[in-house]
Design an enzyme around this catalytic site. Structure first.
Site, PDB file in Angstrom:
ATOM      1  N   ARG A  32       0.831  -1.212   0.000  1.00  0.00           N
ATOM      2  CA  ARG A  32       0.000   0.000   0.000  1.00  0.00           C
ATOM      3  C   ARG A  32       0.862   1.258   0.000  1.00  0.00           C
ATOM      4  O   ARG A  32       0.530   2.251  -0.646  1.00  0.00           O
ATOM      5  CB  ARG A  32      -0.953  -0.022   1.202  1.00  0.00           C
ATOM      6  CG  ARG A  32      -2.095  -1.039   1.021  1.00  0.00           C
ATOM      7  CD  ARG A  32      -2.744  -1.375   2.339  1.00  0.00           C
ATOM      8  NE  ARG A  32      -3.933  -2.215   2.218  1.00  0.00           N
ATOM      9  CZ  ARG A  32      -3.927  -3.549   2.069  1.00  0.00           C
ATOM     10  NH1 ARG A  32      -2.791  -4.202   1.979  1.00  0.00           N
ATOM     11  NH2 ARG A  32      -5.062  -4.218   1.999  1.00  0.00           N
ATOM     12  N   GLY A  99      -1.363 -11.975  -4.778  1.00  0.00           N
ATOM     13  CA  GLY A  99      -2.793 -11.681  -4.923  1.00  0.00           C
ATOM     14  C   GLY A  99      -3.114 -10.261  -4.487  1.00  0.00           C
ATOM     15  O   GLY A  99      -3.953  -9.584  -5.089  1.00  0.00           O
ATOM     16  N   ARG A 127      -5.642 -18.177  -9.203  1.00  0.00           N
ATOM     17  CA  ARG A 127      -6.487 -17.612  -8.138  1.00  0.00           C
ATOM     18  C   ARG A 127      -7.641 -16.779  -8.699  1.00  0.00           C
ATOM     19  O   ARG A 127      -7.506 -16.128  -9.737  1.00  0.00           O
ATOM     20  CB  ARG A 127      -5.610 -16.780  -7.183  1.00  0.00           C
ATOM     21  CG  ARG A 127      -4.598 -17.668  -6.490  1.00  0.00           C
ATOM     22  CD  ARG A 127      -3.719 -16.906  -5.553  1.00  0.00           C
ATOM     23  NE  ARG A 127      -4.454 -16.352  -4.433  1.00  0.00           N
ATOM     24  CZ  ARG A 127      -3.912 -15.570  -3.519  1.00  0.00           C
ATOM     25  NH1 ARG A 127      -2.633 -15.244  -3.612  1.00  0.00           N
ATOM     26  NH2 ARG A 127      -4.618 -15.113  -2.523  1.00  0.00           N
ATOM     27  N   ASP A 325      -3.748 -15.412   7.402  1.00  0.00           N
ATOM     28  CA  ASP A 325      -2.527 -16.016   6.855  1.00  0.00           C
ATOM     29  C   ASP A 325      -1.794 -16.887   7.878  1.00  0.00           C
ATOM     30  O   ASP A 325      -0.751 -17.464   7.553  1.00  0.00           O
ATOM     31  CB  ASP A 325      -1.584 -14.908   6.357  1.00  0.00           C
ATOM     32  CG  ASP A 325      -2.166 -14.175   5.159  1.00  0.00           C
ATOM     33  OD1 ASP A 325      -2.919 -14.799   4.385  1.00  0.00           O
ATOM     34  OD2 ASP A 325      -1.886 -12.976   5.011  1.00  0.00           O
ATOM     35  N   LYS A 352      -6.047 -19.215  -1.332  1.00  0.00           N
ATOM     36  CA  LYS A 352      -4.806 -18.473  -1.058  1.00  0.00           C
ATOM     37  C   LYS A 352      -3.703 -18.928  -2.028  1.00  0.00           C
ATOM     38  O   LYS A 352      -4.001 -19.527  -3.047  1.00  0.00           O
ATOM     39  CB  LYS A 352      -4.397 -18.658   0.405  1.00  0.00           C
ATOM     40  CG  LYS A 352      -5.379 -18.026   1.381  1.00  0.00           C
ATOM     41  CD  LYS A 352      -5.394 -16.521   1.209  1.00  0.00           C
ATOM     42  CE  LYS A 352      -6.470 -15.863   2.038  1.00  0.00           C
ATOM     43  NZ  LYS A 352      -6.625 -14.440   1.743  1.00  0.00           N
ATOM     44  N   ARG A 399       4.103 -19.453   3.011  1.00  0.00           N
ATOM     45  CA  ARG A 399       3.738 -19.690   4.420  1.00  0.00           C
ATOM     46  C   ARG A 399       3.708 -21.193   4.730  1.00  0.00           C
ATOM     47  O   ARG A 399       3.983 -21.598   5.856  1.00  0.00           O
ATOM     48  CB  ARG A 399       2.411 -19.022   4.751  1.00  0.00           C
ATOM     49  CG  ARG A 399       2.477 -17.511   4.509  1.00  0.00           C
ATOM     50  CD  ARG A 399       1.390 -16.744   5.207  1.00  0.00           C
ATOM     51  NE  ARG A 399       1.261 -15.412   4.628  1.00  0.00           N
ATOM     52  CZ  ARG A 399       2.034 -14.365   4.928  1.00  0.00           C
ATOM     53  NH1 ARG A 399       2.998 -14.482   5.808  1.00  0.00           N
ATOM     54  NH2 ARG A 399       1.851 -13.187   4.346  1.00  0.00           N
TER      55      ARG A 399
HETATM   56  C1  S3P Z   1      -4.167  -8.983   2.433  1.00  0.00           C
HETATM   57  C2  S3P Z   1      -5.368  -9.501   2.767  1.00  0.00           C
HETATM   58  C3  S3P Z   1      -5.620 -10.931   2.992  1.00  0.00           C
HETATM   59  C4  S3P Z   1      -4.349 -11.739   3.171  1.00  0.00           C
HETATM   60  C5  S3P Z   1      -3.269 -11.317   2.227  1.00  0.00           C
HETATM   61  C6  S3P Z   1      -2.966  -9.834   2.364  1.00  0.00           C
HETATM   62  C7  S3P Z   1      -4.060  -7.533   2.186  1.00  0.00           C
HETATM   63  O1  S3P Z   1      -6.345 -11.411   1.877  1.00  0.00           O
HETATM   64  O2  S3P Z   1      -4.595 -13.112   3.027  1.00  0.00           O
HETATM   65  O3  S3P Z   1      -2.074 -12.038   2.464  1.00  0.00           O
HETATM   66  O4  S3P Z   1      -2.935  -7.004   2.193  1.00  0.00           O
HETATM   67  O5  S3P Z   1      -5.096  -6.891   1.996  1.00  0.00           O
HETATM   68  P1  S3P Z   1      -7.966 -11.271   1.872  1.00  0.00           P
HETATM   69  O6  S3P Z   1      -8.279  -9.979   2.467  1.00  0.00           O
HETATM   70  O7  S3P Z   1      -8.425 -11.332   0.461  1.00  0.00           O
HETATM   71  O8  S3P Z   1      -8.418 -12.426   2.716  1.00  0.00           O
END
Ligand code: S3P
Length: 443
Positions: A32, A99, A127, A325, A352, A399
């Protein structure tokens, strides 16, 4: 992306894990910080950025979209382009294994009038992206994907985006963030309702960059988050705390290896991320939070952990988003606990980096643990001493690979892992850090 396989065999730690360590920066906050700095007017300095492959992919994609990003001696420097000013990339954006990078960027690209194509490694290409493309289509953006709405994904963004009003069907910070980010370049109010709270780094950091983000309670529980577009982000320096998800690996290792006593410093303690620490304390873990303070707008603290006996736990479904996670490593802790553990409501683990419900079950079973799945719940019958000796398939999941290493440090017989290369996505230097604590892992 990681081309070479790195198999590893891990034997029981020769002695307790002792000392003080600092884990790398938070992955969610790192992604971010780069994205928002790239959208800001002015220059942002980021300290503590996670230099893992996932985050480096985000930096690479943002450079292709026009931001100037350089690494200095102690900080990263980002010269932003301003909301609405991202330029059309001349090549495919490679999102690697991430992701978070793919989904958040899809939100941004949806409301910039440029055409882009995103792809990634085979794990990311499997995914689901529909969870973001479905709501984002309502802005007027167009998406082309493979069957099943999977990457590669082509985005034709719109310059006259319709602001979204969206109620999250799954507790997902990635989906929430994608919708909010689409609203930055729309005329009007974007609203997200989240009945179940998920990590709030997007809301907090947008506010830090000067965006008027309103957060209010949602009737029946949860929150409503809204922002007014078009928004202006003003460059602000960012300090990234240590990643609580990364801290969970040395933490659980120290709980399981007899004689351990160590401190993990500067770990982020955002209350929407601390479900694992609560669950471990419920298991009777000797885990104390010391020196709690605010750094860069986020709560951080030092985790003091000592080895000891753990007992089984029931983790309710409401806690899932705050430790989404951490289930593979919690499952390892439960496999060594006295009694039965029930980890409830884990459907989201199936989408995931790997199908983490299946891969966690396989990790435990192959090492002699008693485990089964009932619906979306994982049930583990703990035993104080686990046989180990398994050959673990990591399924390109960082992980899972780290959880297997921790299991190997505490099991009777050595544990082999087919590939640990993907650990670089989130925790560069993991094996070295474990060895500074005395883990004795030979590569
Ligand atoms: C994340 C949100 C999570 C998490 C990922 C990081 C993020 O996914 O599993 O590793 O940075 O917003 P989800 O919010 O889709 O569950």
């Amino acid at each position: 992306m990681t081309a070479q396989h790195r198999p590893l065999t891990v034997s029981a730690s020769p002695a307790g894990l002792c000392g003080r360590v600092h884990v790398p920066g938070d992955k969610s906050i790192s992604h971010r910080s780069l994205m928002f700095a790239a959208l800001a007017q002015g220059t942002t300095q980021i300290s503590g950025l996670l230099e893992g492959e996932d985050v480096l992919c985000t930096a690479g994609a943002l450079r292709q979209l026009g931001a100037k990003i350089t690494r200095g001696e102690t900080t990263w420097r980002v010269e932003g382009c301003g909301v609405g000013q991202l330029k059309e990339p001349s090549d495919v954006l490679d999102m690697g294994n991430s992701g978070t990078a793919a989904r958040l960027l899809t939100g941004l690209l949806a409301t910039h009038p440029i055409m882009s194509v995103m792809s990634g490694d085979s794990s990311l290409r499997s995914r689901p992206m529909k969870r973001v493309t479905a709501p984002l289509s309502e802005t007027g953006a167009q998406f082309l994907t493979r069957e099943g709405q999977r990457l590669p994904l082509a985005v034709q963004g719109t310059g006259a985006g319709k602001p979204l009003q969206y109620r999250l069907p799954v507790a997902s910070a990635q989906v929430k963030s994608a919708v909010l980010l689409s609203g930055l370049n729309c005329q009007g109010t974007t609203v997200v309702e989240e009945p179940i709270l998920s990590r709030d780094h997007t809301e907090n950091m947008l506010q830090h960059f000067g965006v008027d983000v309103q957060v209010s309670p949602l009737e029946g529980g949860g929150r409503t988050i809204s922002l007014q577009g078009p928004a202006t982000l003003t460059a602000r320096d960012v300090v990234v705390p240590g990643d609580p998800s990364s801290a969970s690996f040395p933490l659980v290792a120290a709980l399981l290896v007899p004689g351990s006593d160590c401190v993990i410093e500067g770990v982020g303690l955002n209350p929407l991320r601390t479900g694992l620490f609560i669950s471990l304390q419920e298991m009777g873990a000797s885990l104390e939070i010391l020196n709690e303070r605010i750094e860069g707008g986020e709560s951080v603290g030092d985790l003091h952990v000592r080895a000891g006996t753990l007992k089984g736990v029931t983790v309710p479904p409401e806690r899932v988003p705050s430790m989404i996670d951490e289930y593979p490593i919690l499952a390892v802790a439960c496999a060594f606990a006295e009694g039965t553990s029930r980890l409830q409501g884990l459907a989201e683990l199936r989408v995931k980096e790997s199908d983490r419900l299946a891969s966690t079950v396989a990790l435990l079973e192959v090492n002699g643990a008693r485990v089964h799945v009932e619906g979306d719940d994982l049930i583990i019958e703990g035993q104080p001493s686990l046989p180990g000796g398994g050959q673990v398939l990591s399924h390109m999941d960082h992980r899972l690979a780290m959880s297997a290493i921790v299991l190997g440090l505490a099991a009777q017989k050595p544990v082999s892992i087919d590939d640990t290369a993907f650990i670089e996505t989130s925790f560069p230097g993991f094996v070295d850090l474990m060895n500074t604590l005395g883990a004795g892992i030979t590569v």
